[in-house]
Write a protein that holds these residues in place. Structure first.
Motif, PDB file in Angstrom:
ATOM      1  N   ARG A  41       2.739   1.081  -2.894  1.00 46.10           N
ATOM      2  CA  ARG A  41       3.209   2.217  -2.097  1.00 46.10           C
ATOM      3  C   ARG A  41       2.457   2.310  -0.772  1.00 46.10           C
ATOM      4  NH1 ARG A  41       2.982   7.352  -5.968  1.00 46.10           N
ATOM      5  NH2 ARG A  41       4.145   8.317  -4.234  1.00 46.10           N
ATOM      6  N   LEU A  42       1.280   1.723  -0.711  1.00 44.98           N
ATOM      7  CA  LEU A  42       0.493   1.735   0.526  1.00 44.98           C
ATOM      8  C   LEU A  42       0.863   0.605   1.468  1.00 44.98           C
ATOM      9  CD1 LEU A  42      -3.026   2.651  -0.866  1.00 44.98           C
ATOM     10  CD2 LEU A  42      -1.869   3.847   0.997  1.00 44.98           C
ATOM     11  N   GLY A  43       1.645  -0.363   1.005  1.00 47.36           N
ATOM     12  CA  GLY A  43       1.976  -1.499   1.858  1.00 47.36           C
ATOM     13  C   GLY A  43       0.729  -2.242   2.288  1.00 47.36           C
ATOM     14  N   ARG A  44       0.658  -2.582   3.552  1.00 44.73           N
ATOM     15  CA  ARG A  44      -0.506  -3.305   4.060  1.00 44.73           C
ATOM     16  C   ARG A  44      -1.792  -2.499   3.951  1.00 44.73           C
ATOM     17  NH1 ARG A  44       1.437  -6.361   9.665  1.00 44.73           N
ATOM     18  NH2 ARG A  44       3.002  -7.744   8.690  1.00 44.73           N
ATOM     19  N   ASP A  45      -1.662  -1.189   3.929  1.00 43.01           N
ATOM     20  CA  ASP A  45      -2.852  -0.335   3.827  1.00 43.01           C
ATOM     21  C   ASP A  45      -3.542  -0.448   2.470  1.00 43.01           C
ATOM     22  OD1 ASP A  45      -3.012   0.691   6.356  1.00 43.01           O
ATOM     23  OD2 ASP A  45      -1.859   2.499   5.919  1.00 43.01           O
ATOM     24  N   PHE A  46      -2.908  -1.112   1.508  1.00 42.94           N
ATOM     25  CA  PHE A  46      -3.580  -1.303   0.223  1.00 42.94           C
ATOM     26  C   PHE A  46      -4.890  -2.067   0.406  1.00 42.94           C
ATOM     27  CE2 PHE A  46      -4.188  -3.878  -3.712  1.00 42.94           C
ATOM     28  CZ  PHE A  46      -4.542  -2.828  -4.534  1.00 42.94           C
ATOM     29  N   GLU A  47      -4.933  -2.950   1.380  1.00 44.49           N
ATOM     30  CA  GLU A  47      -6.152  -3.715   1.623  1.00 44.49           C
ATOM     31  C   GLU A  47      -7.279  -2.827   2.173  1.00 44.49           C
ATOM     32  OE1 GLU A  47      -6.305  -6.591   0.463  1.00 44.49           O
ATOM     33  OE2 GLU A  47      -4.165  -7.033   0.178  1.00 44.49           O
ATOM     34  N   ARG A  48      -6.939  -1.604   2.552  1.00 39.66           N
ATOM     35  CA  ARG A  48      -7.957  -0.655   3.018  1.00 39.66           C
ATOM     36  C   ARG A  48      -8.699   0.037   1.864  1.00 39.66           C
ATOM     37  NH1 ARG A  48      -9.687  -1.335   8.208  1.00 39.66           N
ATOM     38  NH2 ARG A  48      -7.973  -1.287   9.716  1.00 39.66           N
ATOM     39  N   ILE A  49      -8.266  -0.194   0.622  1.00 41.28           N
ATOM     40  CA  ILE A  49      -8.934   0.414  -0.535  1.00 41.28           C
ATOM     41  C   ILE A  49     -10.016  -0.543  -1.020  1.00 41.28           C
ATOM     42  CG2 ILE A  49      -8.646   1.390  -2.831  1.00 41.28           C
ATOM     43  CD1 ILE A  49      -7.120   2.869  -0.623  1.00 41.28           C
ATOM     44  N   ARG A  50     -11.244  -0.061  -1.066  1.00 39.85           N
ATOM     45  CA  ARG A  50     -12.332  -0.915  -1.536  1.00 39.85           C
ATOM     46  C   ARG A  50     -12.075  -1.333  -2.981  1.00 39.85           C
ATOM     47  NH1 ARG A  50     -18.178   0.404  -3.622  1.00 39.85           N
ATOM     48  NH2 ARG A  50     -19.200  -1.601  -3.283  1.00 39.85           N
ATOM     49  N   PRO A  51     -12.147  -2.634  -3.282  1.00 37.86           N
ATOM     50  CA  PRO A  51     -11.854  -3.077  -4.642  1.00 37.86           C
ATOM     51  C   PRO A  51     -12.992  -2.769  -5.602  1.00 37.86           C
ATOM     52  CG  PRO A  51     -12.530  -4.943  -3.301  1.00 37.86           C
ATOM     53  CD  PRO A  51     -12.429  -3.757  -2.369  1.00 37.86           C
ATOM     54  N   LEU A  94      -7.973   6.854  -7.887  1.00 42.70           N
ATOM     55  CA  LEU A  94      -8.282   8.089  -7.161  1.00 42.70           C
ATOM     56  C   LEU A  94      -8.445   7.817  -5.676  1.00 42.70           C
ATOM     57  CD1 LEU A  94      -8.915  11.068  -7.037  1.00 42.70           C
ATOM     58  CD2 LEU A  94     -11.259  10.566  -7.796  1.00 42.70           C
ATOM     59  N   ALA A  95      -9.139   6.733  -5.333  1.00 44.64           N
ATOM     60  CA  ALA A  95      -9.305   6.371  -3.919  1.00 44.64           C
ATOM     61  C   ALA A  95      -7.945   6.119  -3.275  1.00 44.64           C
ATOM     62  CB  ALA A  95     -10.203   5.150  -3.794  1.00 44.64           C
ATOM     63  N   ALA A  96      -7.080   5.382  -3.980  1.00 45.06           N
ATOM     64  CA  ALA A  96      -5.764   5.064  -3.422  1.00 45.06           C
ATOM     65  C   ALA A  96      -4.915   6.312  -3.263  1.00 45.06           C
ATOM     66  CB  ALA A  96      -5.060   4.050  -4.319  1.00 45.06           C
ATOM     67  N   PHE A 104      -6.180   8.270  -0.223  1.00 47.83           N
ATOM     68  CA  PHE A 104      -5.843   7.615   1.041  1.00 47.83           C
ATOM     69  C   PHE A 104      -4.336   7.685   1.308  1.00 47.83           C
ATOM     70  CE2 PHE A 104      -5.410   3.635   3.677  1.00 47.83           C
ATOM     71  CZ  PHE A 104      -6.005   4.172   4.805  1.00 47.83           C
ATOM     72  N   TYR A 105      -3.538   7.492   0.267  1.00 47.74           N
ATOM     73  CA  TYR A 105      -2.088   7.603   0.422  1.00 47.74           C
ATOM     74  C   TYR A 105      -1.708   9.005   0.891  1.00 47.74           C
ATOM     75  CZ  TYR A 105       2.894   7.362  -0.754  1.00 47.74           C
ATOM     76  OH  TYR A 105       4.266   7.387  -0.700  1.00 47.74           O
ATOM     77  N   SER A 106      -2.358  10.011   0.338  1.00 52.07           N
ATOM     78  CA  SER A 106      -2.079  11.391   0.739  1.00 52.07           C
ATOM     79  C   SER A 106      -2.490  11.646   2.183  1.00 52.07           C
ATOM     80  CB  SER A 106      -2.803  12.362  -0.199  1.00 52.07           C
ATOM     81  OG  SER A 106      -2.338  12.226  -1.524  1.00 52.07           O
ATOM     82  N   LEU A 107      -3.605  11.061   2.601  1.00 53.73           N
ATOM     83  CA  LEU A 107      -4.009  11.174   4.004  1.00 53.73           C
ATOM     84  C   LEU A 107      -2.973  10.539   4.917  1.00 53.73           C
ATOM     85  CD1 LEU A 107      -7.837  10.350   3.845  1.00 53.73           C
ATOM     86  CD2 LEU A 107      -6.791  12.567   4.311  1.00 53.73           C
ATOM     87  N   ARG A 108      -2.442   9.387   4.528  1.00 58.01           N
ATOM     88  CA  ARG A 108      -1.411   8.728   5.330  1.00 58.01           C
ATOM     89  C   ARG A 108      -0.151   9.583   5.403  1.00 58.01           C
ATOM     90  NH1 ARG A 108      -4.428   5.942   8.465  1.00 58.01           N
ATOM     91  NH2 ARG A 108      -4.661   3.693   8.042  1.00 58.01           N
ATOM     92  N   GLN A 109       0.193  10.255   4.308  1.00 59.48           N
ATOM     93  CA  GLN A 109       1.364  11.135   4.325  1.00 59.48           C
ATOM     94  C   GLN A 109       1.187  12.278   5.318  1.00 59.48           C
ATOM     95  OE1 GLN A 109       1.690  12.106   0.048  1.00 59.48           O
ATOM     96  NE2 GLN A 109       3.715  11.166   0.099  1.00 59.48           N
ATOM     97  N   GLN A 110      -0.057  12.727   5.486  1.00 61.38           N
ATOM     98  CA  GLN A 110      -0.346  13.828   6.414  1.00 61.38           C
ATOM     99  C   GLN A 110      -0.689  13.333   7.816  1.00 61.38           C
ATOM    100  OE1 GLN A 110       0.062  17.080   5.630  1.00 61.38           O
ATOM    101  NE2 GLN A 110       0.844  16.313   3.664  1.00 61.38           N
TER     102      GLN A 110
END
Length: 578
Positions: free
Chosen positions: A146-156, A216-218, A221-227
């Motif tokens: 659901r984050l698309g390319r932004d998934f790589e922004r989540i620390r693994p 939780l991190a994802a 971050f997804y919610s921040l992108r929505q806003q």
């Protein structure tokens, strides 16, 4: 030149740090109509949260009550009073208990940050007011696609927590993966997970089915992108800027070397994750010997605490306990040659057929205690006998049944782990004692006494198996005590464990709205702290699962509401809830 012309950018709330507290603060601020700006020093969000179980300790939460698990704020207050002490001069502990459920409801109703009840998940001490169920919440699994390319922004997660180099598995997944050939249902379940993972790797660097702290991190971050909350990655804070006695903004240094002066009309929030990798602050606030190892995110270098101190903030380590929340860890060697740490949280120490010994070959602690209490036991023992490292002792059969640290259940060949220097095996206890350099006769006597007690089902020395937490993490098929089984059939195994912190607890003194306090106890206008940069309300204790993330979200919510002019404890009492 006017004062306004000195600013390169203006925002309402400048939030420093992209961990749980920082993202929660920025998210609630945006939902309340403010324009937040989030600054993260690395190229990924999530911090230590991303590698954690993601559990939050929120007594009295609605989700658990709706699922039939009863709990009350009063019971939780009694438990915290028994554990920490009844004094709560600033009212900050009461504010946490009062606001935690409200913050979780708010996030669920207005964002993608959602939790489910953990069900039975006991508090870590058997004390008045303790609960067996209802206080722990787990983040809902998240589809990283659901984050698309932004998934790589989540620390693994750390590599030790990944299957096949990139697939996450939650606690409920593990037995079905391990036993995938024992039933058709398990085989189909495991097959679907593997197929999903293989498909993910065609487009992403790791699996996108994320669970626990990574979920939780994802979700945050997804919610921040929505806003549409802007995030400046690879950006550090050089200094804070005062105007008229209040913190009015900050000087930033971006990844491409630019200097930005950012005005923050509603204030600056310090949420950089604590001082886990700041040698000076570790030596200042942690007990001796200062642990070398840390589970905290490597970017947690105390930047926020140092910024707060420079602006007149205060730290009171004498009232904050041992400076950190602890876990025993074993040291791994990763494929790239680097050193890793594996936290021994709940999967092995409580199981039947394992003991921990110090350098004298003697037990020193209830091995099934919480990870925090286990390390406190290491420190208590170390004052008399070297206990850093301690050694976990068991049979090879134990490892096959339950796993041991980074060695997964079902492992029959311990040779690779031994050749890597991770653990030690021996055909006899005498030979094992020689290999780990503890007195032979002492280790033999320790195991003999433990075995006698295991046969009786009662640990007379340390009470292993006596508490709700012990039994929860034990093996219910082992009776009469799910945490005790004799250690008698070789080969035998030893694994060294060291003290490390999963989060720091000493931080900037604040009030219940997260305002940083000066030496005279008054708030510093325009300056807030949350998460591990804020002095922990737990005062060096560890009441239950999610002791750091629960307060991070709760006080992030309170900070944002206060900055928005809608303090949670205002006359309406609803803190802006719809």
């Amino acid at each position: 030149m006017s004062e306004q012309e000195h600013w390169d950018r203006e925002t309402d709330l400048l939030v420093i740090g992209g961990g749980a507290a920082g993202m929660a603060t920025a998210l609630v601020a945006a939902l309340e109509g403010l324009r937040p700006l989030l600054v993260e020093k690395t190229d990924q969000v999530g911090g230590t949260m991303s590698t954690s179980a993601g559990t939050v300790w929120i007594p009295g939460n609605r989700q658990s009550r709706d699922a039939g698990y009863g709990d009350t704020e009063a019971a939780a207050a009694a438990y915290m009073d028994a554990l920490i002490g009844a004094l709560d001069h600033t009212g900050i502990r009461a504010a946490y208990l009062r606001t935690g459920p409200q913050a979780i409801d708010y996030l669920r109703q207005r964002s993608e940050v959602r939790f489910v009840p953990s069900g039975k998940h006991p508090d870590y001490r058997d004390m008045p007011g303790a609960a067996v169920s209802g206080r722990a919440l787990a983040p809902e699994m998240f589809d990283g696609r659901r984050l698309g390319r932004d998934f790589e922004r989540i620390r693994p997660p750390i590599p030790e927590f990944l299957v096949l180099g990139g697939m996450m598995a939650g606690k409920d997944d593990i037995p079905r993966l391990i036993n995938r050939f024992q039933s058709v249902g398990n085989f189909v379940y495991a097959g679907r997970l593997f197929l999903r993972y293989l498909t993910d790797r065609l487009r992403y660097s790791r699996g996108t089915r994320v669970v626990m702290g990574n979920a939780l991190a994802a979700r945050l971050f997804y919610s921040l992108r929505q806003q549409n909350v802007p995030v400046l990655f690879e950006t550090t804070v050089q200094s804070l800027v005062r105007r008229g006695g209040a913190v009015a903004g900050a000087v930033l240094r971006t990844g491409d070397g630019q200097t930005l002066r950012v005005r923050a009309t509603r204030g600056v929030v310090i949420a950089t994750g604590g001082y886990g990798h700041n040698a000076g602050l570790r030596a200042r606030f942690m007990p001796r010997p200062t642990p070398e190892l840390s589970v905290a995110c490597t970017s947690n270098t105390g930047d926020g605490i140092e910024l707060g101190l420079a602006e007149g903030g205060t730290v009171a380590p004498d009232t904050q306990g041992p400076g950190a929340f602890w876990t025993p860890v074993s040291v791994t060697r990763r494929a790239d040659g680097s050193r890793g740490v594996f936290p021994h949280l709940s999967l092995d120490r409580a199981k039947p057929g394992l003991i921990a010994v110090n350098s004298a070959g003697r037990r020193f602690v209830n091995e099934a205690h919480s990870y925090h209490d286990f390390v406190e036991g290491m420190y208590a023992s170390h004052r008399e006998v070297p206990t850093m490292p301690a050694h976990l002792i068991c049979e090879a059969g134990f490892v096959r049944r339950y796993g041991l640290g980074h060695v997964y259940p079902g492992t029959t060949d311990l040779g690779p782990a031994e050749r890597a220097g991770y653990l030690v095996t021996a055909p006899t206890l005498a030979r094992l004692a020689e290999r780990i350099q503890v007195p032979v006769e002492a280790l033999q006597a320790t195991v003999a006494r433990y075995n006698d007690m295991a046969r009786q089902g009662r640990d007379l020395d340390f009470g292993k198996g006596d508490t709700e937490l012990n039994r929860f993490n034990g093996d219910p098929t082992q009776q009469p005590n799910p945490c005790l089984r004799p250690i008698e059939q070789g080969p035998f195994v030893a694994l060294a464990v060291w003290p490390a912190e999963i989060a720091t607890s000493t931080g900037l003194q604040t009030n219940a709205d997260g305002q940083v306090l000066a030496t005279d106890g008054t708030p510093i206008a325009g300056l807030y702290a949350a998460g591990n940069d804020m002095a922990s309300i737990m005062m060096g204790t560890y009441p239950g699962p999610g002791t750091t993330l629960g307060p991070a979200l709760t006080f992030g919510y309170r900070v944002a509401m206060h900055a928005a002019g809608r303090p949670v404890d205002a006359a309406t009492g609803n803190g802006g809830q719809p």
